[in-house]
Design a protein around this motif. Structure first.
Motif, mmCIF file in Angstrom:
data_model
loop_
_atom_site.group_PDB
_atom_site.id
_atom_site.type_symbol
_atom_site.label_atom_id
_atom_site.label_comp_id
_atom_site.label_asym_id
_atom_site.label_seq_id
_atom_site.Cartn_x
_atom_site.Cartn_y
_atom_site.Cartn_z
ATOM 1 N N MET A 56 0.876 -1.200 -0.007
ATOM 2 C CA MET A 56 0.127 0.039 0.078
ATOM 3 C C MET A 56 0.751 1.275 0.055
ATOM 4 S SD MET A 56 -3.214 -0.368 2.607
ATOM 5 C CE MET A 56 -4.367 -1.943 2.144
ATOM 6 N N ASN A 57 2.007 1.166 1.100
ATOM 7 C CA ASN A 57 2.695 2.513 0.988
ATOM 8 C C ASN A 57 3.531 2.827 -0.113
ATOM 9 O OD1 ASN A 57 2.192 3.885 3.664
ATOM 10 N ND2 ASN A 57 3.330 2.414 4.729
ATOM 11 N N ILE A 58 3.844 1.577 -0.919
ATOM 12 C CA ILE A 58 4.878 1.803 -1.870
ATOM 13 C C ILE A 58 4.081 2.106 -3.368
ATOM 14 C CG2 ILE A 58 6.458 0.466 -3.308
ATOM 15 C CD1 ILE A 58 7.905 -0.804 -0.743
ATOM 16 N N GLY A 59 2.727 1.450 -2.990
ATOM 17 C CA GLY A 59 2.016 1.672 -4.280
ATOM 18 C C GLY A 59 1.514 3.427 -4.385
ATOM 19 N N ILE A 60 1.129 3.649 -3.177
ATOM 20 C CA ILE A 60 0.820 5.210 -3.031
ATOM 21 C C ILE A 60 2.036 6.084 -3.440
ATOM 22 C CG2 ILE A 60 -0.001 6.857 -1.427
ATOM 23 C CD1 ILE A 60 -2.370 5.418 -1.849
ATOM 24 N N ASN A 61 3.020 5.645 -3.084
ATOM 25 C CA ASN A 61 4.432 6.433 -3.143
ATOM 26 C C ASN A 61 4.458 6.376 -4.887
ATOM 27 O OD1 ASN A 61 5.228 7.113 -0.775
ATOM 28 N ND2 ASN A 61 6.421 5.379 -0.532
ATOM 29 N N SER B 112 -6.506 -0.556 -4.783
ATOM 30 C CA SER B 112 -6.284 -1.588 -3.827
ATOM 31 C C SER B 112 -7.679 -2.193 -3.465
ATOM 32 C CB SER B 112 -5.379 -1.116 -2.537
ATOM 33 O OG SER B 112 -5.444 -2.054 -1.524
ATOM 34 N N ALA B 113 -7.602 -3.310 -3.418
ATOM 35 C CA ALA B 113 -8.628 -4.215 -2.548
ATOM 36 C C ALA B 113 -8.327 -4.675 -1.245
ATOM 37 C CB ALA B 113 -9.340 -5.398 -3.719
ATOM 38 N N GLY B 114 -7.359 -4.004 -0.646
ATOM 39 C CA GLY B 114 -6.868 -4.395 0.630
ATOM 40 C C GLY B 114 -7.668 -3.734 1.886
ATOM 41 N N ASN B 115 -7.245 -3.746 2.883
ATOM 42 C CA ASN B 115 -7.974 -2.894 3.875
ATOM 43 C C ASN B 115 -8.063 -1.712 3.543
ATOM 44 O OD1 ASN B 115 -7.668 -1.422 6.513
ATOM 45 N ND2 ASN B 115 -6.626 -3.088 7.357
ATOM 46 N N THR B 116 -9.279 -1.160 3.671
ATOM 47 C CA THR B 116 -10.082 0.076 3.249
ATOM 48 C C THR B 116 -9.164 1.285 3.964
ATOM 49 O OG1 THR B 116 -11.953 -0.869 2.476
ATOM 50 C CG2 THR B 116 -11.837 1.480 2.887
ATOM 51 N N GLY B 117 -9.449 1.158 5.483
ATOM 52 C CA GLY B 117 -8.843 2.169 6.304
ATOM 53 C C GLY B 117 -7.271 2.407 6.066
ATOM 54 N N GLY B 118 -6.553 1.208 5.737
ATOM 55 C CA GLY B 118 -5.268 1.386 5.411
ATOM 56 C C GLY B 118 -4.976 2.391 3.951
ATOM 57 N N VAL B 119 -5.878 1.983 2.876
ATOM 58 C CA VAL B 119 -5.720 2.756 1.737
ATOM 59 C C VAL B 119 -6.204 4.157 2.042
ATOM 60 C CG1 VAL B 119 -6.541 3.301 -0.682
ATOM 61 C CG2 VAL B 119 -6.399 0.841 0.393
ATOM 62 N N VAL B 120 -7.093 4.558 2.881
ATOM 63 C CA VAL B 120 -7.473 5.930 3.231
ATOM 64 C C VAL B 120 -6.467 6.658 3.967
ATOM 65 C CG1 VAL B 120 -9.200 7.133 4.424
ATOM 66 C CG2 VAL B 120 -9.859 5.308 3.128
ATOM 67 N N CYS B 121 -5.854 5.791 4.897
ATOM 68 C CA CYS B 121 -4.646 6.480 5.903
ATOM 69 C C CYS B 121 -3.695 6.850 4.943
ATOM 70 C CB CYS B 121 -4.357 5.607 6.997
ATOM 71 S SG CYS B 121 -3.242 6.034 8.005
ATOM 72 N N ALA B 122 -2.894 5.831 4.095
ATOM 73 C CA ALA B 122 -2.022 6.204 3.336
ATOM 74 C C ALA B 122 -2.164 7.094 2.342
ATOM 75 C CB ALA B 122 -1.490 4.671 2.559
ATOM 76 N N THR C 48 -4.217 9.674 2.233
ATOM 77 C CA THR C 48 -4.561 11.082 3.064
ATOM 78 C C THR C 48 -3.161 11.437 3.390
ATOM 79 O OG1 THR C 48 -6.456 10.165 3.850
ATOM 80 C CG2 THR C 48 -5.379 12.239 4.857
ATOM 81 N N LEU C 49 -2.432 10.763 4.126
ATOM 82 C CA LEU C 49 -0.926 11.063 4.791
ATOM 83 C C LEU C 49 -0.021 11.396 3.574
ATOM 84 C CD1 LEU C 49 -0.184 8.472 7.524
ATOM 85 C CD2 LEU C 49 -0.943 10.945 7.772
ATOM 86 N N LYS C 50 0.238 10.609 2.539
ATOM 87 C CA LYS C 50 1.126 10.833 1.350
ATOM 88 C C LYS C 50 0.636 11.716 0.363
ATOM 89 C CE LYS C 50 3.107 6.174 2.191
ATOM 90 N NZ LYS C 50 4.442 6.489 2.579
ATOM 91 N N LEU C 51 -0.582 11.687 -0.168
ATOM 92 C CA LEU C 51 -0.919 12.353 -1.046
ATOM 93 C C LEU C 51 -1.552 13.768 -0.741
ATOM 94 C CD1 LEU C 51 -3.005 9.902 -3.160
ATOM 95 C CD2 LEU C 51 -0.651 10.649 -3.673
ATOM 96 N N GLY C 52 -2.001 13.962 0.349
ATOM 97 C CA GLY C 52 -2.637 15.272 1.129
ATOM 98 C C GLY C 52 -3.994 15.171 0.320
ATOM 99 N N LEU C 53 -4.790 16.333 0.834
ATOM 100 C CA LEU C 53 -6.265 16.257 0.498
ATOM 101 C C LEU C 53 -6.555 17.581 -0.396
ATOM 102 C CD1 LEU C 53 -7.536 15.661 4.137
ATOM 103 C CD2 LEU C 53 -7.794 14.188 2.016
ATOM 104 N N LEU C 54 -7.333 17.592 -1.317
ATOM 105 C CA LEU C 54 -7.914 18.758 -1.953
ATOM 106 C C LEU C 54 -8.270 20.074 -1.177
ATOM 107 C CD1 LEU C 54 -10.429 16.966 -4.683
ATOM 108 C CD2 LEU C 54 -7.602 17.261 -5.110
ATOM 109 N N GLU C 55 -7.982 21.042 -1.634
ATOM 110 C CA GLU C 55 -8.409 22.246 -0.977
ATOM 111 C C GLU C 55 -9.350 22.299 -0.448
ATOM 112 O OE1 GLU C 55 -7.067 25.428 -3.661
ATOM 113 O OE2 GLU C 55 -8.252 26.901 -2.134
#
Lengths: 334, 334
Positions: A83-88, A100-110, A112-119
């Motif tokens: 997840m982390n490497i994919g988002i990177n 990803s079809a993995g842990n939804t919370g994990g995808v959301v967290c990764a 949000t942290l790495k890509l940031g949010l829209l204005e």
């Protein structure tokens, strides 16, 4: 060529179903896929297929965020997870979208942290398009944020409206708040407060809607917290399966019924297709600064394929730029 | 003869649909009904029918608790509402059961205040029996208590188990907690705390279940807060209608489909009946010390009729006494 990073280890049938879905997607559309996961396992799966090696890149990721793990912890501790490497890859511009079809919370967290949010967006939300009697409606949030604040639901209303406008071409879509009754006085303190904020917001708020209204087509965009949205989605998803089961059972119990079933097999198939999750494959995580598509834990190869094709479409229609522009227009209405 | 007090003013189509349903119920079963409401309006409706006057009593009630009213306020202020007077008939032993299709919160509030709660129960819950692939499952709470504490859900588990045992004859039914994932780590703080309490409780707790499991038949009793339960119920209710709509649309689009539909009309009807709310008519409010049946706001005459027949059945099977005894046995297991 659109490049999609795919979490090869995400989902109950990973990596087999994921790799199979990727191969199918390559045959259907001109897309490049990074398969992110434990290299030896991924390569072993890839051996089963013939494919154009110039359209697949395998990116090794040691660790896996498991379904039972606490998302925030897992994402923080497992730096080398798929997840982390994919988002990177998405963050660094190597890929245009991540699935990803993995842990939804994990995808959301990764994400949000790495890509940031829209204005102006404080929390991302999963948007699901569901068929209804008049066409489709969009539910947001289907599970990204199970404990939101009222303001987050207003942001979902704005994002959801912008997205609905973009994909369905309907301006000023009607927004409803999912509640236990239509009357303003109904619901928990949380929904009552949300109601007040939505009334003051620039979206075309039509008031409370109930569970039944998701299918009646009474409004276009339905906002709710991620807990209720997730339960609702899964109830609706299981409809197709269970209704088909009941109907088959009923038709199978009489000769006329069996004849009818054989005659109208194509109709029943279309009916099932209309509400089969794997036909859509994935849902967008709206609000993060990048195209992130979330799949069902039980994703089949077909669901993975459809999710990749959907990711490509989202990239091509420049989803986030459009959401931002439309959201600005909506907000300017106040 | 079982005596049922009926809120003549409760529901979107009251008093017409209520009176019509009562008349139908009288013709189907030996029951006595108190019609509680504005006497002139009720009598005007009654004029439309022929019936045995010794089996209907009209009890005048000046006021109506409207759908949009705050339940606690309305029940306190409108002493002469049909709800208050109807529940009083039950409290005073004049009636054996009470039915209303009016403001759900109002019924819950009046019943709790006037009838009191069963021993060890702190909040009543609405129990709904839903068809699933293997038989039926019971969902509690479907909307009596939209902001419960974790302990209330444990009490729902105990009451739900006792009720399920009683009406379906299955001892030690499996209890699941409605959540966004199967893993123990999933969900809000509220559901996590509930999970811990259920694990320590005497019910046969099988862990978290998801929206899809309501129809899979994975467990017998599903506990949830009344907000989620209400939305879920209404989503499920609208399934029959919408699926029939989709199926008709699909079958209607081809000649073979139209023939199939005509051939298997009976099957489609049975299919619809299986999940048609009005076939059940009402749901029990478990935990109050008296038989109280809650109907849908949109109750038709048919729904009212079925609710009255159901109320009679509940009285005859001595539902509360049985729940108490079974709940005591369950609790003694610890």
């Amino acid at each position: 060529m659109v490049k999609v990073a795919v979490d090869a280890m995400g989902g109950d049938y990973a990596p087999a179903a994921v790799v199979a879905g990727v191969i199918e997607a390559l045959s259907k559309s001109d897309v490049f896929v990074y398969l992110v996961g434990q290299e030896s396992k991924v390569r072993q799966e890839l051996k089963k297929y013939k494919f154009d090696p110039s359209r697949i890149g395998v990116v090794h990721a040691d660790e896996i965020v498991e379904m039972h793990e606490s998302p925030a912890n897992a994402i923080r501790k497992k730096k080398n997870s798929s997840m982390n490497i994919g988002i990177n890859l998405l963050k660094d511009g190597m890929a245009d979208a991540f699935f990803s079809a993995g842990n939804t919370g994990g995808v959301v967290c990764a994400a949000t942290l790495k890509l940031g949010l829209l204005e102006t967006i404080e929390r991302p939300g999963i948007a699901i398009v569901m068929p209804n009697r008049k066409g489709v409606s969009l539910i947001i949030d289907a599970g990204a944020n199970i404990d939101p604040k009222p303001l987050h639901l207003v942001q979902y209303g704005i994002m959801g409206s912008a997205y609905f406008e973009q994909i369905l071409g309907k301006t000023n879509p009607a927004v409803g708040l999912l509640n236990v009754g239509e009357e303003e006085s109904k619901g928990t303190d949380f929904v009552k407060e949300t109601y007040q904020l939505l009334e003051q917001s620039p979206v075309n708020f039509i008031g409370n809607v109930e569970g039944k209204d998701i299918f009646s087509g009474q409004c276009d965009v339905i906002v709710c917290d991620g807990f209720v949205g997730n339960v609702t989605l899964k109830v609706a998803e299981s409809i197709a399966e269970t209704m088909s089961f009941f109907l088959k059972q009923e038709l199978g119990s009489s000769l006329l019924g069996r004849i009818a079933y054989l005659l109208a097999r194509g109709c029943f198939k279309n009916f099932k297709k209309k509400i089969d999750y794997s036909e859509y494959g994935g849902a967008p995580l709206l609000g993060v600064d990048g195209v992130v598509i979330i799949g069902h834990g039980r994703s089949s190869a077909k669901a993975v394929m459809n999710a990749i094709l959907f990711a490509k479409k989202e990239v091509e229609r420049n989803v986030n730029q459009n959401i931002m522009e439309k959201a600005k227009k909506i907000t300017a209405r106040v």
